[in-house]
Each structure stands twice: as C-alpha cells, then as structure tokens.
Write a protein that holds these residues in place. Structure first.
Motif, PDB file in Angstrom:
ATOM      1  N   UNK A 145       0.358  -1.493   0.172  1.00 33.61           N
ATOM      2  CA  UNK A 145       0.118   0.072  -0.401  1.00 33.61           C
ATOM      3  C   UNK A 145       0.786   0.892  -0.015  1.00 33.61           C
ATOM      4  N   UNK A 146       2.436   0.959   0.476  1.00 35.01           N
ATOM      5  CA  UNK A 146       2.915   2.491   1.216  1.00 35.01           C
ATOM      6  C   UNK A 146       3.302   3.115  -0.348  1.00 35.01           C
ATOM      7  N   UNK A 147       3.558   1.962  -1.239  1.00 35.58           N
ATOM      8  CA  UNK A 147       4.363   2.344  -3.204  1.00 35.58           C
ATOM      9  C   UNK A 147       2.301   2.808  -3.801  1.00 35.58           C
ATOM     10  N   UNK A 148       1.691   1.891  -3.536  1.00 32.27           N
ATOM     11  CA  UNK A 148       0.067   2.245  -4.109  1.00 32.27           C
ATOM     12  C   UNK A 148      -0.332   3.957  -3.794  1.00 32.27           C
ATOM     13  N   UNK A 149      -0.376   4.119  -2.491  1.00 29.93           N
ATOM     14  CA  UNK A 149      -0.530   4.972  -1.997  1.00 29.93           C
ATOM     15  C   UNK A 149       0.300   6.409  -3.133  1.00 29.93           C
ATOM     16  N   UNK A 150       1.833   6.253  -2.667  1.00 33.14           N
ATOM     17  CA  UNK A 150       2.548   7.110  -3.513  1.00 33.14           C
ATOM     18  C   UNK A 150       2.009   7.789  -4.865  1.00 33.14           C
ATOM     19  N   UNK A 151       1.574   6.358  -5.611  1.00 32.26           N
ATOM     20  CA  UNK A 151       1.626   6.717  -7.357  1.00 32.26           C
ATOM     21  C   UNK A 151       0.430   7.219  -7.325  1.00 32.26           C
ATOM     22  N   UNK A 152      -0.959   7.432  -6.119  1.00 30.06           N
ATOM     23  CA  UNK A 152      -1.619   7.910  -6.624  1.00 30.06           C
ATOM     24  C   UNK A 152      -1.745   9.824  -6.011  1.00 30.06           C
ATOM     25  N   UNK A 153      -1.232   9.760  -4.746  1.00 26.60           N
ATOM     26  CA  UNK A 153      -0.829  10.826  -4.204  1.00 26.60           C
ATOM     27  C   UNK A 153      -0.184  11.698  -5.267  1.00 26.60           C
ATOM     28  N   UNK A 158       0.466  15.981  -9.991  1.00 25.87           N
ATOM     29  CA  UNK A 158       0.935  16.750 -10.831  1.00 25.87           C
ATOM     30  C   UNK A 158      -0.996  17.257 -12.002  1.00 25.87           C
ATOM     31  N   UNK A 159      -1.501  16.621 -11.298  1.00 23.72           N
ATOM     32  CA  UNK A 159      -3.104  16.750 -12.662  1.00 23.72           C
ATOM     33  C   UNK A 159      -3.825  17.943 -11.668  1.00 23.72           C
ATOM     34  N   UNK A 160      -3.903  18.041  -9.995  1.00 26.66           N
ATOM     35  CA  UNK A 160      -3.891  19.127  -9.530  1.00 26.66           C
ATOM     36  C   UNK A 160      -3.474  20.467 -10.131  1.00 26.66           C
ATOM     37  N   UNK A 161      -2.280  20.037 -10.642  1.00 27.30           N
ATOM     38  CA  UNK A 161      -1.121  21.124 -10.992  1.00 27.30           C
ATOM     39  C   UNK A 161      -1.625  22.202 -12.312  1.00 27.30           C
ATOM     40  N   UNK A 169       3.857  15.964 -19.449  1.00 29.04           N
ATOM     41  CA  UNK A 169       4.517  15.220 -17.933  1.00 29.04           C
ATOM     42  C   UNK A 169       4.258  14.086 -18.742  1.00 29.04           C
ATOM     43  N   UNK A 170       2.679  13.268 -18.974  1.00 29.65           N
ATOM     44  CA  UNK A 170       2.773  12.236 -19.714  1.00 29.65           C
ATOM     45  C   UNK A 170       3.219  11.913 -21.200  1.00 29.65           C
ATOM     46  N   UNK A 171       3.153  13.172 -21.941  1.00 29.06           N
ATOM     47  CA  UNK A 171       4.272  12.879 -23.293  1.00 29.06           C
ATOM     48  C   UNK A 171       5.545  12.314 -23.022  1.00 29.06           C
ATOM     49  N   UNK A 172       6.045  13.263 -22.512  1.00 30.04           N
ATOM     50  CA  UNK A 172       7.156  12.558 -22.096  1.00 30.04           C
ATOM     51  C   UNK A 172       7.923  10.903 -22.203  1.00 30.04           C
ATOM     52  N   UNK A 173       6.718  10.353 -20.655  1.00 24.23           N
ATOM     53  CA  UNK A 173       7.361   9.079 -20.368  1.00 24.23           C
ATOM     54  C   UNK A 173       6.924   8.474 -21.114  1.00 24.23           C
ATOM     55  N   UNK A 174       5.636   8.818 -22.113  1.00 19.46           N
ATOM     56  CA  UNK A 174       5.540   8.059 -23.236  1.00 19.46           C
ATOM     57  C   UNK A 174       5.993   7.976 -24.181  1.00 19.46           C
ATOM     58  N   UNK A 175       6.298   9.054 -24.002  1.00 10.63           N
ATOM     59  CA  UNK A 175       7.773   8.150 -25.379  1.00 10.63           C
ATOM     60  C   UNK A 175       8.919   7.940 -25.198  1.00 10.63           C
ATOM     61  N   UNK A 176       8.990   7.825 -24.103  1.00 15.88           N
ATOM     62  CA  UNK A 176      10.083   6.589 -23.353  1.00 15.88           C
ATOM     63  C   UNK A 176       9.779   5.927 -23.677  1.00 15.88           C
ATOM     64  N   UNK A 319      -1.019   7.010 -15.204  1.00 12.54           N
ATOM     65  CA  UNK A 319      -1.024   9.249 -15.036  1.00 12.54           C
ATOM     66  C   UNK A 319      -2.707   9.313 -16.095  1.00 12.54           C
ATOM     67  N   UNK A 320      -2.409   8.734 -17.455  1.00 15.23           N
ATOM     68  CA  UNK A 320      -4.170   9.045 -18.559  1.00 15.23           C
ATOM     69  C   UNK A 320      -4.669   9.084 -17.692  1.00 15.23           C
ATOM     70  N   UNK A 321      -4.846   7.574 -17.244  1.00 15.24           N
ATOM     71  CA  UNK A 321      -6.355   7.157 -16.888  1.00 15.24           C
ATOM     72  C   UNK A 321      -6.909   7.833 -16.085  1.00 15.24           C
ATOM     73  N   UNK A 322      -6.032   8.327 -15.014  1.00 11.60           N
ATOM     74  CA  UNK A 322      -6.435   8.895 -14.140  1.00 11.60           C
ATOM     75  C   UNK A 322      -7.220  10.461 -14.745  1.00 11.60           C
TER      76      UNK A 322
END
Length: 483
Positions: A145-153, A158-161, A169-176, A319-322
């Motif tokens: 659960x700590x890893x899952x929580x870190x992912x969501x948080x 970033x989406x709230x930003x 951000x999504x485009x960069x990670x997707x390109x990788x 990230x994108x599904x969120x």
C-alpha cells in the motif's frame, strides 16, 4: 426541455453563470500533439504486459485473429468518435455523444460504463507498478500500500497543478515507453524463429484445433479481451475536448495518429516477443518482454532496460487514465447525473474532487483487493458496454439528424459504426468466457448506479450544462421541423 430535467431543483437562471464558472476547465491547453500522446499513453502499458495471457486462451493464431478483429473494432470506433467529437466538443466524451443520441438513460449508461473502466484500470495498474518496483529492487521497496499511495498522491498532485503540465509530463513518459518498445523489437527480432510461434500443445478435443489454433476456434473469441489490451483506452481522447486547441480539427487528427501508432506497436511487439522465445514461455509471464529477451539465460543489459521502460509505460497509462476518469466524472457531475459538488474546479481549473475521490476509491481497491487481473477484467467489461453504446450513438445520430453539421465525417458512415457495435457486443460476451466473477461484479456495480439514477438523479439534471443544452437544442429543432 431536456428529458428528465426538473428546473425546480436545478440552479435558478440567475445562478447559471456562477454555476458554470465554478465548473470550468482550462481551455486551449492541449494541441494535437499532446492529444496524440494522451491517446498512446492510455494504452502503452498493455504492450508491456497483459496481452500475452491471451496466448493461454487462444494460442498464437487465436490471439492474432482476436487482435486483428479488436483492431478493426477500435479503428471503426475511433473514426466514429472523431465525427462525434467534432460535433460535440465537450468534456463529456462518450457520455455526451450518447446523451444527444439516446437520451438521459443512454447518456448515464454510457458514462457509468466509462467511469467503471477509468476507476478500475488505474487501481489495477498501481498494483503492477508495485510489482515492477519490487522486481527492480528500487529503493528496497516491496509491492504494497505505501507504493500504491505514493503513485496516487504523486500523479494526482501533478494533475491538480494543471492540465497542460499534466499532459506534457504524460507525453515525455510515453515517448520513453514507445522508444523502449521499438528498441525491444530490434533486439528480439535478431533471435526470431517462426517455429516458436505455435509451440503451445494442441487440445485435440477442441473444435477446429490445430498448431495455429491449439484451443480451437472458440479460442479466438476467448482471446478478444486480451487482443483489446493493445488498444484499450484510446477512446478516451475526446474527454479532453473542452481543454483542446481547436478540437474540431485536432481531435480527429489526434485519434487517427494515436491509433496508427498503437497498431504499429501491437504488430512489432506481438511478433517480436513470441518469435524470440515462443508462445508457450510467454503465456503466463508477468513481464513477457523481459522473458522474451532473456530466454533461458539471465538478465541482459537490454532486458534490464526494457524492464525499467515497462515501469515508464505503466506510469504513462496510470497517469493518463486518472485524467480520463476525472473528466468523465466531472462531466456527469456538472450535468447533475452525479452529485454536483464533484464538478467544482480549483483556481487552476482542475476538477480537484473529480481527481481526489476516484483516486481515493482506486487506492482503497488496490490496497484491499491486490488482484490486478480481476480489476482489469471488470474495467474491460465496462469498456465494451461503452463501446457498443457509443457506436450505436453514431448510427442513431446519422439517421435521426442527417443534416447536422459534421466538420468531420466518418469514412464508411453507418457501416463503420455498425461493425464497431457488433464487435463490441462480441467482446462483451467474451468477458464471461474469461472471468465470470469479474463480469458479475461489474454488473452489480452497474445495477447500483442505475438505481441511483432511476430514483434520484434523473429528476435533478442541470438543464444548462453543455451536454444537456446540446440535447435540448436538438429537441427544439426537431419540434420545429415537425411543425
């Protein structure tokens, strides 16, 4: 008046501007490139894992046939959605299209199915991220659960930003992740052997069984949900319509390019992986691309690189599904189908409750269940229902409103969307072959949601929400035509 709308309980006319002002997204934040990246990001994790389970259902030939048929379904659906999103460029996406074509019930049925997909899928992917983090030995963490929580948080933060920052951000990670898939294919094809493709033992009792169809003809149907994994989620691009630059032009372009990229990745990944190490070795692997590269030996530099890239692919899809889930919830809430407070936006024009509440539900499901495969099967069930209803919406609008202005027209017209409709229903039925429990869980959630709509929210819709206004305008035009 829109069907089911009760203006006595909707915000008064004098409050309309304030109501929508507090529920406004940041417009013009995404051009065609960011939208294309979003479409690929939804899906790319499926290239790294999950699709290979279809080998245990249909063998190489069965999964290949299923992937082709599901690819046709998605192509037909995407062309249909390109037309619909140019007509109705709102955050409602598939729900908005169905609302216009099928009424309030059709809109809610479609929106709920999409919401099931986009809440369950990130929860499942967070579990897979935890497994990758543990297998790679990152920071000494184990999957929990700590890893899952870190992912969501982290990623909800970033989406709230802001949406522009989030999509970049999504485009960069997707390109990788995409670059890693191409590097993997080059490495795997150097060890390609066609005889390995059909090395799964044949079930001689199955109808039509053979070396290419070891589980018979029925294996093709059973592999449908796994053939979908190469494309699952691309239909979510129209959910960004209100935040897009020139959505009438950029949305069809982004959908077409994203699907083309996904088809290319599906072909090279599927062939390279199975040909490098064999279908039998990959059918139960949690990380099939790494297994394909390592063979009988230990880790190599390339396999380690692909392993890390797989984590990037999972992050991109998570990230994108969120994003997609928050926009679908936002649209349903703004129109009154769900509690209205869920559509409030922040000073940065992010639907903060639409991000936080589904995120909290997703984290709770991940921490409680721990069964990523089951949650993904529930998500697939919701997805297939929404596909059928969106394709049907295209057919209905073409027949009912033939003179509606269509800046983009689907090639093949009704025939194209009808093919998508039939294949979507076939994929829906196939989910019962793969995981009956997941299908019935999804039906139970669906039934609860429908009861809420039937007895409560359909009497409290917001007439001046964009999707409702589109529907009311169509009804008024139809009445004038009849007169």
């Amino acid at each position: 008046m829109a069907e089911g709308t009760d203006l006595r309980t909707a915000p008064p006319a004098t409050a309309e501007d304030d109501y929508l002002h507090r529920r406004t997204l940041r417009r013009g934040s995404a051009g065609w490139l960011l939208l294309t990246g979003l479409g690929v990001a939804y899906v790319v994790s499926g290239d790294f894992s999950g699709w290979n389970i279809g080998l245990s259902e249909g063998g190489f030939g069965g999964l290949a046939a299923a992937t082709v048929l599901m690819g046709i379904m998605y192509a037909c659906l995407v062309f249909s959605l390109a037309e619909l999103s140019a007509i109705l460029p709102t955050a409602g996406g598939g729900y908005g299209f169905a609302r216009r074509a099928l009424g309030t019930w059709g809109g809610f049925l479609t929106g709920t199915a999409i919401l099931i997909e986009y809440i369950l899928a990130p929860a499942a992917i967070s579990l897979f991220i935890g497994d990758y983090v543990e297998s790679l030995g990152l920071f000494g963490l184990t999957s929990g659960w700590p890893v899952y929580l870190a992912c969501f948080a982290l990623f909800i933060g970033i989406h709230l930003w802001g949406v522009g920052e989030a999509l970049r951000f999504s485009l960069v990670v997707t390109a990788i992740a995409v670059a890693a898939l191409l590097v993997f294919a080059v490495g795997a094809f150097t060890d390609f052997d066609a005889s390995r493709l059909n090395d799964i033992p044949v079930d001689t009792s199955a109808l039509g069984a053979g070396s290419w169809l070891p589980f018979g003809v029925l294996g093709i149907w059973a592999a449908f949900p796994f053939g979908m994994w190469f494309f699952l989620g691309v239909e979510g691009v129209p959910l960004a319509a209100e935040e897009a630059k020139d959505p009438v032009r950029s949305m069809p372009r982004a959908l077409a390019i994203a699907l083309s990229v996904l088809v290319l990745l599906a072909v090279v990944t599927f062939l390279a992986a199975t040909g490098a190490h064999g279908s039998a070795a990959l059918k139960d692997a949690g990380n099939p691309l790494v297994v394909a590269l390592q063979g009988a030996g230990g880790p190599t530099a390339l396999s380690r690189f692909v392993n890390y890239a797989g984590l990037a692919g999972l992050v991109a899809s998570f990230f994108s599904l969120i994003f997609a889930g928050s926009r679908q919830l936002f649209a349903l809430s703004r129109a009154g189908y769900l509690p209205r407070f869920l559509s409030l936006t922040s000073r940065r024009k992010s639907p903060y409750l639409g991000l936080l509440i589904p995120g909290a539900i997703g984290f709770a499901l991940a921490a409680w269940s721990g069964n990523g495969g089951r949650m993904l099967n529930v998500a697939v069930f919701g997805a297939t229902i929404s596909y059928a209803l969106m394709a049907l919406s295209h057919v209905v609008l073409r027949r009912r409103e033939p003179d509606l202005e269509r800046p983009y027209r689907t090639p093949g017209g009704i025939l194209t969307s009808s093919v998508a409709f039939v294949l979507a229903l076939s994929a829906l039925a196939a989910t019962f072959l793969v995981d009956k429990d997941a299908a019935f869980i999804a039906l139970g959630v669906y039934a609860i949601a429908l009861a809420y709509f039937a007895f409560y929210s359909r009497h409290r819709l917001v007439a001046h929400a964009p999707e409702e206004e589109f529907a009311a305008l169509a009804e008024a035009e139809a009445e004038l035509a009849r007169d």
